[in-house]
Enzyme design. Structure first.
Site, PDB file in Angstrom:
ATOM      1  CD  GLU A 161      -2.562   1.218   2.692  1.00 23.51           C
ATOM      2  OE1 GLU A 161      -3.707   1.695   2.710  1.00 23.51           O
ATOM      3  OE2 GLU A 161      -1.985   0.756   3.704  1.00 23.51           O
ATOM      4  CE  LYS A 253      22.053 -11.062  -4.457  1.00 24.16           C
ATOM      5  NZ  LYS A 253      22.391  -9.965  -5.388  1.00 24.16           N
TER       6      LYS A 253
END
Length: 454
Positions: A161, A253
């Site tokens: 939010e 990664k």
């Protein structure tokens, strides 16, 4: 140019002289201001002339040059500022307002990417674009840059939010185009189905993910659900609703992954690259660290310095690849226009940065002496952390593209039966111990082996 600005507008400054490494200029003058010496004489000149401030006016300077100048300024205990890079000068006259404190991105020494706006506007104009993780560092920058292409509608999805609130404020002040905010999790399949049915996106940029390496070592189930199952939801819905293109934001990664984060992103890469069909092209874009992204090392160092230290580095020899948020977003957007689908794009990350050096330079840039006024503390490698990340394996051949900073790799494309089997086994183990989930991920990533070429 800087001298002209000061002489005309800033009488509180007295220009004592120029520094230039071109020995032919030594002793010459401009408007009665002499070239006093080279950078190697900064300390002596600073002491003799009682210099208060040094302005670095070398817009083409490399990271090595800037670091050298910072070292000279530190040794002289003189404050310093910098003139913007070449692209800013091209866009308009350098003014005193543009002279600023040195930022961490100046230490990368990277040329800014100049996006070919005409071709991109043609591709995205009047289209509907869905972006997941739209409130995050990369997602919000992709949103801003695509908004300039005048799309018909931006469909912005994020589970935060707070992030959506700030993105909304930003967009209201910057664009007049149509956009929709959707506060939802990419695991909420019914909500996603509703969003896809109503918007019918032409292009999907999938940036939503959990990315914090040490935290995800302890939250394997959440990493699997969001990074793998969430990606599967979006892949399936993009095909079902006829999206033209799907771009997955991956990470270095995912190369020979050691961490849960890397392994889940590796599986998500495989899901995307195996999904292309006659209607929807799927691409993955792999790059390293984004300099000022949420949770990255630069904001952490800034916070630690502001508290008076110590600045924490996990290992004295740890190095990472970095690029700015703006550059990463621009290259991702450009990569979405290259290839036919099923492609893995690798972004040119430039030279790797030693984190210890970055920590020292940031302390100096803040006006402190490393190890004296601000301590640097070695804390040890964290779970899942490597000393050095890679952008590809030796077996992943690279081919060039029309953009010199974007390369195409040749990863193994997994058969759908292999991926289905993995997903089913992960679903069975999702409520069990995290150790068993991690074993499944490791088994799949090891199966890739030497990375057969597609």
């Amino acid at each position: 140019m800087v001298a002209d600005e000061i002489l005309k507008l800033l009488r509180s400054y007295e220009i004592l002289g120029f520094i230039d490494d071109d020995e032919k200029k030594l002793g010459t003058s401009y408007k009665n201001v002499k070239v006093l010496g080279t950078r190697f004489q900064i300390s002596e000149l600073a002491n003799r002339l009682e210099i208060d401030e040094i302005l670095i006016a070398i817009p083409s300077a490399t990271a090595t040059t800037i670091q050298s100048l910072i070292d000279k300024c530190e040794a002289s205990r003189v404050s310093f500022k910098i003139v913007p890079g070449i692209s800013e000068i091209i866009q308009g006259k350098v003014s005193l307002k543009q002279i600023r404190e040195i930022q961490p991105e100046d230490l990368l020494g990277r040329e800014k990417v100049l996006i070919k706006a005409t071709s991109l506007r043609k591709k995205f104009k009047d289209s509907t674009i869905l972006i997941t993780g739209a409130g995050g560092s990369i997602g919000s920058e992709i949103t801003r840059q695509l908004s300039r292409c005048k799309p018909g509608n931006l469909v912005l999805v994020d589970q935060s939010e707070y992030n959506l609130y700030h993105l909304d404020l930003d967009l209201k002040s910057q664009i007049a185009g149509k956009y929709q905010l959707h506060l939802t999790n990419i695991l909420d399949l019914p909500k996603l189905q509703k969003i896809f049915r109503s918007s019918k996106p032409d292009f999907v940029f999938h940036a939503a993910a959990y990315k914090h390496v040490p935290l995800l070592e302890q939250q394997v189930d959440e990493a699997v659900k969001t990074n793998i199952f969430g990606t599967r939801n979006l892949v399936n819905l993009s095909r079902e609703h006829g999206a033209k293109s799907f771009v997955f934001i991956s990470t270095d990664k995912a190369v020979r992954p050691k961490s849960v984060m890397g392994m889940t992103k590796k599986v998500a890469e495989a899901l995307c690259l195996s999904a292309s069909d006659d209607h929807t092209s799927f691409r993955a874009v792999r790059f390293g660290n984004v300099l000022l992204s949420q949770g990255s090392v630069v904001p952490l160092f800034k916070e630690q310095i502001s508290r008076g230290g110590p600045v924490t580095v996990t290992h004295p020899d740890i190095i990472r690849y970095f690029m700015t948020t703006s550059e990463a977003a621009q290259l991702v957007i450009q990569a979405s226009c290259i290839g036919q689908g099923g492609d893995l794009f690798i972004l040119d990350m430039g030279e790797p940065v030693r984190i210890m050096d970055l920590a020292r330079q940031m302390i100096i840039m803040s006006g402190y002496i490393p190890d004296k006024e601000i301590k640097i503390k070695i804390t040890g490698l964290r779970p899942g952390e490597k000393l050095m990340e890679e952008l590809l394996t030796k077996e992943e051949n690279l081919t060039t593209t029309k953009n010199q900073k974007i390369f195409i790799s040749n990863p193994k494309i997994f058969k759908s039966i292999e991926l289905t089997s993995l997903l089913q086994s992960l679903e069975k183990e999702i409520d069990c111990q995290d150790g068993r989930l991690k074993d499944k991920l490791e088994e799949f990533c090891e199966k890739e082996g030497t990375c057969e070429l597609k």
